[in-house]
Design a protein around this motif. Structure first.
Motif, PDB file in Angstrom:
ATOM      1  N   ASN A 407       7.413  14.729   1.848  1.00 54.27           N
ATOM      2  CA  ASN A 407       6.147  14.397   1.192  1.00 54.27           C
ATOM      3  C   ASN A 407       5.349  13.281   1.854  1.00 54.27           C
ATOM      4  N   ASN A 410       4.484  14.680   5.928  1.00 51.20           N
ATOM      5  CA  ASN A 410       4.072  16.052   6.192  1.00 51.20           C
ATOM      6  C   ASN A 410       2.649  16.288   5.692  1.00 51.20           C
ATOM      7  N   ARG A 411       1.733  16.531   6.623  1.00 51.73           N
ATOM      8  CA  ARG A 411       0.326  16.687   6.236  1.00 51.73           C
ATOM      9  C   ARG A 411       0.103  17.867   5.307  1.00 51.73           C
ATOM     10  N   ASN A 414       1.532  19.022   0.364  1.00 49.90           N
ATOM     11  CA  ASN A 414       0.989  19.389  -0.939  1.00 49.90           C
ATOM     12  C   ASN A 414       0.141  20.654  -0.874  1.00 49.90           C
TER      13      ASN A 414
HETATM   14  C1  LIG Z   1       1.628  14.733  -1.761  1.00 50.92           C
HETATM   15  O1  LIG Z   1       1.639  14.383  -3.132  1.00 50.92           O
HETATM   16  C2  LIG Z   1       2.558  13.338  -3.438  1.00 50.92           C
HETATM   17  C3  LIG Z   1       2.607  13.177  -4.932  1.00 50.92           C
HETATM   18  O2  LIG Z   1       1.346  13.363  -5.498  1.00 50.92           O
HETATM   19  C4  LIG Z   1       2.097  12.075  -2.730  1.00 50.92           C
HETATM   20  O3  LIG Z   1       3.016  11.034  -2.985  1.00 50.92           O
HETATM   21  C5  LIG Z   1       2.055  12.333  -1.245  1.00 50.92           C
HETATM   22  O4  LIG Z   1       1.511  11.226  -0.571  1.00 50.92           O
HETATM   23  C6  LIG Z   1       1.181  13.552  -0.937  1.00 50.92           C
HETATM   24  N1  LIG Z   1       1.337  13.837   0.472  1.00 50.92           N
HETATM   25  C7  LIG Z   1       0.297  14.080   1.270  1.00 50.92           C
HETATM   26  C8  LIG Z   1       0.598  14.304   2.710  1.00 50.92           C
HETATM   27  O5  LIG Z   1      -0.841  14.109   0.865  1.00 50.92           O
END
Ligand SMILES: *[C@@H]1O[C@H](CO)[C@@H](O)[C@H](O)[C@H]1NC(C)=O
Ligand SMILES: *[C@@H]1O[C@H](CO)[C@@H](O)[C@H](O)[C@H]1NC(C)=O
Ligand SMILES: *[C@@H]1O[C@H](CO)[C@@H](O)[C@H](O)[C@H]1NC(C)=O
Ligand SMILES: *[C@@H]1O[C@H](CO)[C@@H](O)[C@H](O)[C@H]1NC(C)=O
Ligand SMILES: *[C@@H]1O[C@H](CO)[C@@H](O)[C@H](O)[C@H]1NC(C)=O
Ligand SMILES: *[C@@H]1O[C@H](CO)[C@@H](O)[C@H](O)[C@H]1NC(C)=O
Ligand SMILES: *[C@@H]1O[C@H](CO)[C@@H](O)[C@H](O)[C@H]1NC(C)=O
Ligand SMILES: *[C@@H]1O[C@H](CO)[C@@H](O)[C@H](O)[C@H]1NC(C)=O
Ligand SMILES: *[C@@H]1O[C@H](CO)[C@@H](O)[C@H](O)[C@H]1NC(C)=O
Ligand SMILES: *[C@@H]1O[C@H](CO)[C@@H](O)[C@H](O)[C@H]1NC(C)=O
Ligand SMILES: *[C@@H]1O[C@H](CO)[C@@H](O)[C@H](O)[C@H]1NC(C)=O
Ligand SMILES: *[C@@H]1O[C@H](CO)[C@@H](O)[C@H](O)[C@H]1NC(C)=O
Length: 643
Positions: A407, A410-411, A414
């Motif tokens: 998380n 990794n771009r 989400n």
């Molecule tokens: C994805 O979502 C999580 C939880 O909302 C967050 O902590 C994380 O930074 C996000 N990752 C990206 C790459 O945006």
């Protein structure tokens, strides 16, 4: 737009196995597939066709792993392959004639020591059909199965001694075509066989295969076949993109099976006997991760490799690998949850080749608006309105295998989809990425550059991009790369006009790095700087471009430099000599003096790069019928759409 019409007269190709095809090629029966299976043992998609399908999850449910090591599969396979390379290496080095050096006893002395034994890789750059053919010339020269390739002055057997072969975009078509066809030799693919249209580049990819006099598929049937196949994937619930059509169309030229082998998967290579027994090198294709409408450069790209077992990235962003066979499954946070489906068949071989070459999706888009036969434009219109223009230069991998994995970095963590594009889009047009990973300990890479940098010849741009990336602590992640001069220096010193070694001095580097044997496309017997967007080649021109690549690889059978084969062997042994503390043979020292870039720089603006023939042009009818000029208009438009 009318000017684009010649493009249409160009590409497609492969014909179908007549016996089966007479029957009904686009609705191949299970029996038909069984026939193909005997020939090549690859069409293992559970749907029996192009679409992926849900399968029962294995007892150990598939998982995503961190990129902190080689896969267990590669780790287990390597000792088998490395051992199989020993005898071919002895045979090859001996033929390469290193004066006052006993190659057989040297290699025998280290045959059980993987660290000291030379670990060889070959990389074929992108550049469309030009890259496929020029790369093919090198591979043919390096392949001991090619006629006369083990004669004096020749280099056949290098391929048999190699551990890895990588391709990207057009170079990926070359590698993909060889591997999906049971490691066929370039000579066999070039010469084809009765009723096969494999490598028949004179047929337009827009018109479909012509079946050697037995017209098996009309253009309309061809397109509706593509449409039905891609539709079957959409019907099964997967998002599709132009890359699906592109990959399917390409396969008719590259995969010697009915309808381009819709059920062939890339992961099935891992199950081929030749591969499991270590008889052939491990293949890679390379793609870049990129969100729609963004631009990437080598300094901020996330690169992905496809290998027979996995799809994934070593980069500190994604830093993960997925089991390729199960890409398409509903992974979340690294596992397929108990309520998620396991899926196979997503890694369809043509789709994977298309993913590495999405730049060419634009060809279909551009053609849609040009004066193509109405049957083709109608189908294209349907396709484009079905999937929209939004994603016309990406391949969609949905579900995203790396969803909710890593998380923090990794771009795509989400995002429910992973979007991959042409492996050359970040400027690194030679697929060095999988080969410079420290875990792989590669000693030497033969880097075949068919890029179109200046007048459709390479000028080192790709090496510069990889070098710059290796200097950036944020992205390099442990990779080291030899120092590479700027492109002006390449042109001024002719480093792009003859083979050049980079990184000869292993101690003068930021970390362990392979020696790079740079093999730029240059004119020996044919002006092989054809446009990337020239889409058709008659057999004469195809053979001459392959021949030119072959002459580059052997320096015209040693006539440009009789010691060239010896010098290739010295490059192969260089890192090993350093590791074992062996005195470099005199002849190798002479080679290094001649071929290693010695650090000299000349960054002044060069005159236009217009190289002359090293041997002399073989004139052919092909030159007069080339449609390069017309097509380069398309290239400019494509570039505009794209950049
Ligand atoms: C994805 O979502 C999580 C939880 O909302 C967050 O902590 C994380 O930074 C996000 N990752 C990206 C790459 O945006
Ligand atoms: C790869 O290795 C894993 C773990 O050892 C194994 O389960 C899997 O079957 C292997 N894959 C292939 C294609 O051999
Ligand atoms: C290595 O290959 C040789 C033949 O070249 C064979 O005799 C030997 O058993 C192999 N060793 C291993 C460990 O596979
Ligand atoms: C090519 O090399 C392989 C591996 O060493 C060997 O088995 C084969 O006989 C060679 N083929 C030719 C035509 O030399
Ligand atoms: C091997 O190389 C030496 C000198 O480098 C040369 O004189 C000799 O002719 C070569 N032999 C063969 C078989 O190529
Ligand atoms: C191989 O060499 C023989 C003898 O020199 C020659 O007749 C033949 O044409 C060559 N074959 C190829 C494919 O170059
Ligand atoms: C194409 O496939 C057919 C049928 O399997 C086979 O006989 C032929 O040798 C193949 N041709 C090439 C060039 O691989
Ligand atoms: C990558 O860098 C380029 C140029 O610096 C920039 O235009 C682009 O937006 C960046 N892309 C990403 C995905 O960061
Ligand atoms: C190194 O790469 C990072 C991440 O892509 C980028 O933001 C940064 O500008 C690069 N640094 C240099 C010095 O180019
Ligand atoms: C990543 O973030 C998502 C959304 O916040 C979360 O559901 C998931 O558990 C996280 N993954 C890991 C491995 O922590
Ligand atoms: C090298 O190629 C790049 C394109 O890849 C081009 O922009 C540049 O002008 C070229 N430089 C020389 C010296 O050829
Ligand atoms: C293998 O070779 C390396 C480099 O020469 C050496 O350091 C190492 O000790 C050797 N290993 C064995 C088991 O001989």
């Amino acid at each position: 737009m009318k000017v684009l019409a010649p493009v249409i007269a160009s590409l497609a190709s492969v014909s179908l196995c007549a016996a089966n095809a007479v029957h009904l090629p686009r609705d191949a029966s299970p029996e038909t597939w069984a026939v193909d299976a005997i020939a090549r043992a690859l069409p293992n998609s559970p749907s029996g066709g192009y679409s992926p399908a849900v399968v029962q999850c294995p007892a150990n449910r598939p998982t995503i792993r961190n990129a902190d090591s080689l896969s267990p599969n590669e780790t287990a396979w390597l000792p088998i392959r490395r051992n199989v390379t020993v005898d071919p290496m002895i045979s090859w080095l001996t033929r390469m004639n290193i004066t006052d050096f006993d190659a057989a006893s040297y290699i025998n002395g280290i045959r059980n020591n993987a660290t000291a034994l030379p670990n060889i890789a070959i990389a074929a750059s992108g550049g469309g059909w030009r890259a496929l053919m020029n790369g093919a010339g090198f591979l043919a020269a390096a392949d001991n199965r090619t006629s006369n390739s083990t004669n004096r002055g020749q280099i056949g057997g290098l391929l048999q001694a190699s551990t890895y072969v990588a391709g990207l975009s057009g170079g990926g078509w070359l590698v993909g075509s060889i591997y999906t066809n049971n490691f066929s030799s370039v000579e066999d693919l070039r010469d084809g066989s009765k009723d096969s249209n494999v490598w028949k580049f004179g047929n337009s990819i827009l018109e479909g295969p012509n079946g050697d006099g037995i017209q098996l598929l009309s253009t309309a049937d061809y397109w509706s076949t593509l449409h039905d196949e891609v539709g079957s994937k959409a019907d099964a619930g997967y998002n599709t993109s132009i890359t699906d059509y592109w990959g399917r169309a390409l396969s008719f030229q590259l995969v010697n099976a009915t309808d381009g082998g819709p059920a062939y998967t890339f992961s099935s290579i891992a199950q081929q006997d030749m591969f499991t027994s270590g008889s052939i090198p491990m293949p890679f294709l390379v793609s870049d991760g990129r969100a729609p409408y963004t631009e990437i450069v080598s300094l901020n790209s996330t690169l992905f490799e496809f290998n027979p077992w996995e799809l994934g990235s070593w980069d500190p962003t994604t830093y993960a690998f997925a089991p390729l066979q199960y890409v398409g499954s509903n992974f979340s946070a690294g596992v397929v949850p108990s309520d998620g489906d396991c899926v196979e068949g997503f890694d369809q071989a043509g789709f994977v080749m298309g993913t590495s070459s999405t730049l060419f999706n634009q060809v279909l888009v551009v053609l849609n608006s040009s004066s193509v036969p109405s049957i083709v434009s109608n189908v294209l219109e349907t396709i484009l309105s079905d999937i929209g223009f939004d994603n016309n230069d990406i391949a969609q991998y949905q579900p995203n295998p790396f969803y909710h994995f890593n998380n923090a970095t990794n771009r795509n963590a989400n995002s429910t989809e992973l979007t991959l594009v042409d492996g050359g889009e970040d400027g690194q047009n030679i697929p060095l990425y999988p080969l410079i990973q420290p875990n792989r300990n590669v000693d030497v890479i033969f880097a075949i550059d068919s890029s179109a940098d200046i007048n459709n010849w390479p000028n080192g741009t790709s090496l510069v991009a990889t070098y710059e990336r290796s200097l950036n602590n944020t992205v390099e992640n442990g990779t080291a790369f030899p120092s590479i001069p700027d492109q002006n220096t390449f042109v001024n010193l002719g480093l792009n006009n003859h083979p050049t070694f980079f990184g000869c001095n292993a101690s003068n580097m930021t970390g362990p790095s392979p020696l790079i044997v740079y093999v730029p496309n240059s004119p020996y017997v044919y002006p092989s700087n054809v446009s990337t967007y020239q889409l058709t080649y008659n057999d004469t021109e195809r053979n001459l471009i392959i021949r030119n690549g072959y002459e580059v690889a052997t320096q015209a059978n040693g006539t440009i430099d009789a010691q060239w084969p010896t010098c290739m062997a010295c490059a192969v042994l260089s890192r090993s000599f350093t590791k074992t503390g062996t005195t470099v043979p005199t002849v190798c020292q002479q080679c290094f003096d001649r071929y290693c870039w010695n650090g000299t720089v000349d960054s002044t603006d060069p005159a236009n790069y217009l190289p002359s023939f090293k041997v002399g042009e073989i004139k052919s009818a092909a030159s007069s019928v080339r449609v390069g000029t017309m097509v380069s208009v398309a290239a400019v438009m494509v570039a505009m759409l794209f950049m």
